[in-house]
Each structure stands twice: as C-alpha cells, then as structure tokens.
Design a protein around this motif. Structure first.
Motif, mmCIF file in Angstrom:
data_model
loop_
_atom_site.group_PDB
_atom_site.id
_atom_site.type_symbol
_atom_site.label_atom_id
_atom_site.label_comp_id
_atom_site.label_asym_id
_atom_site.label_seq_id
_atom_site.Cartn_x
_atom_site.Cartn_y
_atom_site.Cartn_z
ATOM 1 N N TYR A 226 -0.550 12.556 2.591
ATOM 2 C CA TYR A 226 -1.151 11.807 3.839
ATOM 3 C C TYR A 226 -2.690 11.928 3.710
ATOM 4 C CZ TYR A 226 3.084 9.641 5.176
ATOM 5 O OH TYR A 226 4.224 8.785 5.447
ATOM 6 N N ASN B 62 1.761 -4.204 2.281
ATOM 7 C CA ASN B 62 1.290 -4.082 0.870
ATOM 8 C C ASN B 62 2.216 -2.815 0.150
ATOM 9 O OD1 ASN B 62 0.166 -1.965 2.269
ATOM 10 N ND2 ASN B 62 -2.069 -2.399 1.743
ATOM 11 N N GLY B 63 3.104 -2.302 1.330
ATOM 12 C CA GLY B 63 4.002 -1.111 0.807
ATOM 13 C C GLY B 63 3.496 0.337 0.945
ATOM 14 N N THR B 64 2.116 0.304 1.436
ATOM 15 C CA THR B 64 1.464 1.656 1.857
ATOM 16 C C THR B 64 2.324 1.996 3.241
ATOM 17 O OG1 THR B 64 -0.639 1.032 1.075
ATOM 18 C CG2 THR B 64 -0.518 2.669 2.798
ATOM 19 N N TYR B 65 2.308 3.574 3.299
ATOM 20 C CA TYR B 65 2.882 3.847 4.444
ATOM 21 C C TYR B 65 1.543 4.501 5.383
ATOM 22 C CZ TYR B 65 7.421 3.860 2.803
ATOM 23 O OH TYR B 65 8.830 3.386 2.175
ATOM 24 N N ALA C 154 -2.536 7.631 5.702
ATOM 25 C CA ALA C 154 -2.117 6.771 5.030
ATOM 26 C C ALA C 154 -1.616 7.474 3.589
ATOM 27 C CB ALA C 154 -3.052 5.528 4.611
ATOM 28 N N SER C 155 -0.364 6.863 3.109
ATOM 29 C CA SER C 155 -0.107 7.499 1.668
ATOM 30 C C SER C 155 0.610 6.173 0.954
ATOM 31 C CB SER C 155 0.997 8.573 2.145
ATOM 32 O OG SER C 155 1.573 8.989 0.902
ATOM 33 N N ASP C 156 0.788 6.434 -0.217
ATOM 34 C CA ASP C 156 1.662 5.498 -1.065
ATOM 35 C C ASP C 156 3.227 6.104 -0.930
ATOM 36 O OD1 ASP C 156 -0.583 3.989 -1.892
ATOM 37 O OD2 ASP C 156 -0.898 5.304 -3.547
ATOM 38 N N SER C 157 3.746 7.293 -0.672
ATOM 39 C CA SER C 157 5.028 7.405 -0.304
ATOM 40 C C SER C 157 5.259 7.872 1.025
ATOM 41 C CB SER C 157 5.013 8.474 -1.317
ATOM 42 O OG SER C 157 6.418 9.315 -1.027
ATOM 43 N N ARG D 150 5.918 1.091 7.408
ATOM 44 C CA ARG D 150 5.348 0.543 6.013
ATOM 45 C C ARG D 150 4.868 -0.739 6.057
ATOM 46 N NH1 ARG D 150 9.129 -1.495 1.193
ATOM 47 N NH2 ARG D 150 7.796 -0.605 -0.613
ATOM 48 N N GLU E 212 11.434 2.576 0.827
ATOM 49 C CA GLU E 212 11.338 1.687 -0.194
ATOM 50 C C GLU E 212 12.681 1.890 -1.116
ATOM 51 O OE1 GLU E 212 9.045 4.912 -1.945
ATOM 52 O OE2 GLU E 212 9.310 4.248 -0.122
#
Length: 435
Positions: free
Chosen positions: A281, A249-252, A273-276, A246, A167
């Motif tokens: 994860y 919704n921006g989630t990895y 899953a992870s936000d970064s 990615r 991102e």
C-alpha cells in the motif's frame, strides 16, 4: 479564516464558522445543522453542481435530485427505513440476549448472508472490549438476520471486523488485534452480556499492540482461516479501524483513522492504495507515511466538548465518487458524518449529520439511544442497501429494566454495557419521498 460551509441540510439558515486551509478542501461540521430525519424533504435544495448535492444525488435545473439512499434538501442524510416498534427490533447479532457484539460487515455469497462481527467473549459487555473481543462469523438466510453464530475467525483479541471478497474470490477480513489474549486482562465471570462492576474496565492497551498490519484469509466464507500480513511501501502507521474497498478500476483503497488531535478538536484520516488486497500500500497523497492523508479540524462552541470523528467506512458509487461515513461525538452525543471525494485526495465534509442515534419505527414512534457507533454499510453494485451500527442498549424511550440502576449513561459503564449489532434497510426506490 472564516469560510462558508456549503449549506447542505441548512436551507433555512447559512452556516458560517471558522475553519482552516489544510491543502485540501475540508468543511467543518457544526454541532446542530439539520432537522430530525423524519421531517426532511427529499431533495429540492438549491445547487449549481453535483458537489452541492454531495454527489449523493445530481443537480438538475438548479435543484438537488437525491439518489434513493439519501434524503434531505441537499441529499445530506442517509435514507434509512423505519424498523418494527421496540428498542430491541432489528437486532442482527447476537440472538442470544446474554451476549454482546459491537458492529460488523455483511457479505452476500451464493444465496446466504455472511456477517463478520466483533463479539465480546464469555458473555461480557463492551467495557471489556480491549481484552474480551474476538471476531465471529455468523450466517443468515436474510440480510436483516438474525444471524446464527458459526466459527471464530480471530480469537481474543480481535476487534472491528471488516470483510470483503477479493478479486480471486477469497474472503479477507481486516481487523485490529492479533488474536492473542492479553494475560491478566480477560474477564471470565460475565453472565448476561454486561461486565460486572467488580471487574471494572481494564486499561486500554497501547494501540500498536491492537493494530498489526494483518488480515484473516479464507478461500471460502466459512474458513478455515489463516493470518496473512499486509505490505506497505514505507513504514506502516498504526492501522486503527481499517476500512477496505475495491474500486471500480480494480484498485484497492484502504482507509483508517489515526489517534491524535482529539483534545484540539481534530481527527486524522489516512488512505492508502494498492493493486493487490495484500499490498504493498502507498499512502495518499504523496507516499509520505510520516503524516496522515487528511487532518480535519472541527470547530466547536466555547465550553463544549471537542468534536472527534472515527470509525471510517469507505465505498465508491456508480459515478466513481468516493464516500466516507464516520462516527462523531461531542457535547451533543453520537452522530454520523459524510465525506466525499472525486480523487481520494480532496475531501469535502458535510455540514449536517448523516445519521443520528435515533431509530424511527413503523408505527411512528422512535427510540433514541445514548450511543450509536461503528457505522458500516452493505453496498451492492455501488449502491448502499443496509446500514449496520453498534448500539448500546441504554436508551431514552424504551429502557431495559436494569437501566434504572445504572450510574450514568456511558456505554462502558460496568453492569450497564450491553451492546448489539443493529441493522436497518436503506431506501432503494428511486423517487421515494421524504422520511
């Protein structure tokens, strides 16, 4: 129990075979359940909902209408376009005929196309993959190449490169291997893209050593590269052939396959899953790292080789549906399988191969290779536009001169293990007819 496999690609006959309930809806993959791609109709199969069209199309008035990238009555086959004639056409990398590579990913950036590829060092072939492979960056002005080699992203040993833009605009390359050679194993005396018979193939090293939770990161597509660790919210499992994406919704979301179950006809799939992009994860579905997300059993006829799948490629389409493309093999050789999910937990597997080891050409001829693996896609705005695979050069239609001396057709056969990274365009024209 006996369940009815959704008859994607089997319009002329039902597909019934044993499977087992694993807490998720999983469909078994029969050995043969589709016509050759160039004979398939595009859509028209009976349906009651988009699931019957594998979410690779829509169900309209009881019939499947396929997205541009898919074909077959129920949108079950990747709609790759024919290449120019000849077994060596659409060789993306390496351009050097005395070198070998085994698949990679393409990332467009500022008018250039960047390939991150697994290359065999010192002009060796695939038999040396566990000890000579490294990750290379290559560049082209056109998506189909050929690609010109640039800097090394991860030195020996590194393999199965999968790159994506984060991102913040940085390039992140996932891989297996830690960038350190294994003493006593690296081959130096190769000359033509194959591994000499005298060397043989070194033992496959423990996968724990090959699969650290690390990535290579650069602020630009061209390096310099730095190693960075990935975080898990529990005890990380072995990261084997990771595929990140990615989401809209921006989630990895990260997919990889686990070893185990091969002899029993199973393959094990993990998703986290992870936000970064760097984690932490959390493994799906419940954060329990002690078991895979999905355990898939693929029944096979008695006396035949168990079907095993690996090398997942994960993406999300414009409808927010998740898709996986994997490579499978059994007694019938290499083929691809497609899975889809609306939530990342409940997955459906197609009953028809998504791709085969045969490449069609523009003059009506075709080349059938003995081995085609490492499927990856170039996905642009949720739409697949190009298909990349690792191809072993031995084939049935236009064999290289040295093939007559090969003792068998195995892709790891010394002196006969030359491989390349191959690319094919995928149909992007809505409504274009059957292959």
């Amino acid at each position: 129990a006996t369940v009815s496999v959704l008859n994607w690609g089997c319009a002329s006959r039902p597909c019934m075979m044993p499977s087992r309930w694993l807490g998720m809806i999983l469909w078994a993959l029969p050995a043969v359940c589709a016509a050759a791609p160039h004979t398939l109709a595009k859509g028209g199969g009976a349906c009651t909902g988009n699931e019957d069209c594998q979410w690779s199309g829509v169900c309209n008035a009881g019939a499947c209408v396929c997205d541009a990238a898919w074909t077959g009555a129920h949108c079950e086959v990747l709609h790759v376009l024919p290449t120019p004639p000849g077994a060596r056409s659409n060789r993306a990398y390496p351009a050097d005929p005395t070198a070998s590579s085994w698949g990679g990913t393409v990332v467009p950036h500022e008018g250039k196309y960047h390939l991150y590829v697994s290359e065999m060092g010192y002009h060796c072939g695939l038999a040396a993959w566990t000890h000579n492979s490294f990750v290379r960056h290559a560049v082209s002005d056109t998506v189909e190449g050929p690609y010109t080699p640039q800097e090394v992203v991860l030195p020996i040993y590194g393999h199965n490169a999968h790159a994506l833009l984060a991102e913040d605009g940085s390039m992140v390359v996932f891989h297996v291997g830690g960038g350190s050679p294994h003493p006593g194993y690296t081959h130096y005396n190769c000359t033509n893209g194959t591994t000499p018979l005298a060397d043989g193939a070194a033992p496959v090293l423990p996968m724990g050593k090959l699969s650290p939770w690390t990535v290579q990161v650069s602020a630009t597509p061209d390096g310099p590269w730095a190693t960075r660790g990935l975080l898990c919210d529990g005890p990380c499992r072995t990261l084997n052939n990771p595929s990140p994406t990615r989401l809209n919704n921006g989630t990895y979301l990260l997919a990889w396959h686990m070893n185990g179950g091969r002899d029993a006809g199973k393959w094990l799939l993990c998703l986290a899953a992870s936000d970064s992009v760097f984690g932490p994860y959390r493994i799906l579905p419940d954060g329990n790292w002690s078991h895979p997300t999905v355990e898939i059993t693929t029944p096979h006829p008695p006396g035949t080789k168990a079907i095993f799948c690996e090398d997942p490629f994960l993406w999300q389409d414009t409808r927010d549906t998740l898709h996986l493309l994997v490579h499978c093999y059994g007694s019938q050789g290499d083929f691809g399988s497609h899975l889809f999910s609306r939530d990342g937990v409940t997955w459906h597997q197609s009953s028809a191969p998504a791709f085969s080891a045969t490449v069609a050409h523009t003059d009506g001829s075709e080349t059938t290779y003995y081995h085609r693996q490492r499927p990856k896609l170039l996905v642009q705005d949720g739409v697949p536009t190009h298909f990349l695979t690792g191809l072993a050069l031995m084939n049935k239609n236009d064999p290289p001169a040295w093939q007559q001396w090969c003792k068998g057709t195995g892709m790891l056969t010394p002196n006969c293990d030359a491989v390349e990274t191959h690319i094919q365009a995928i149909n992007t024209q809505p409504g274009q007819g059957a292959l």
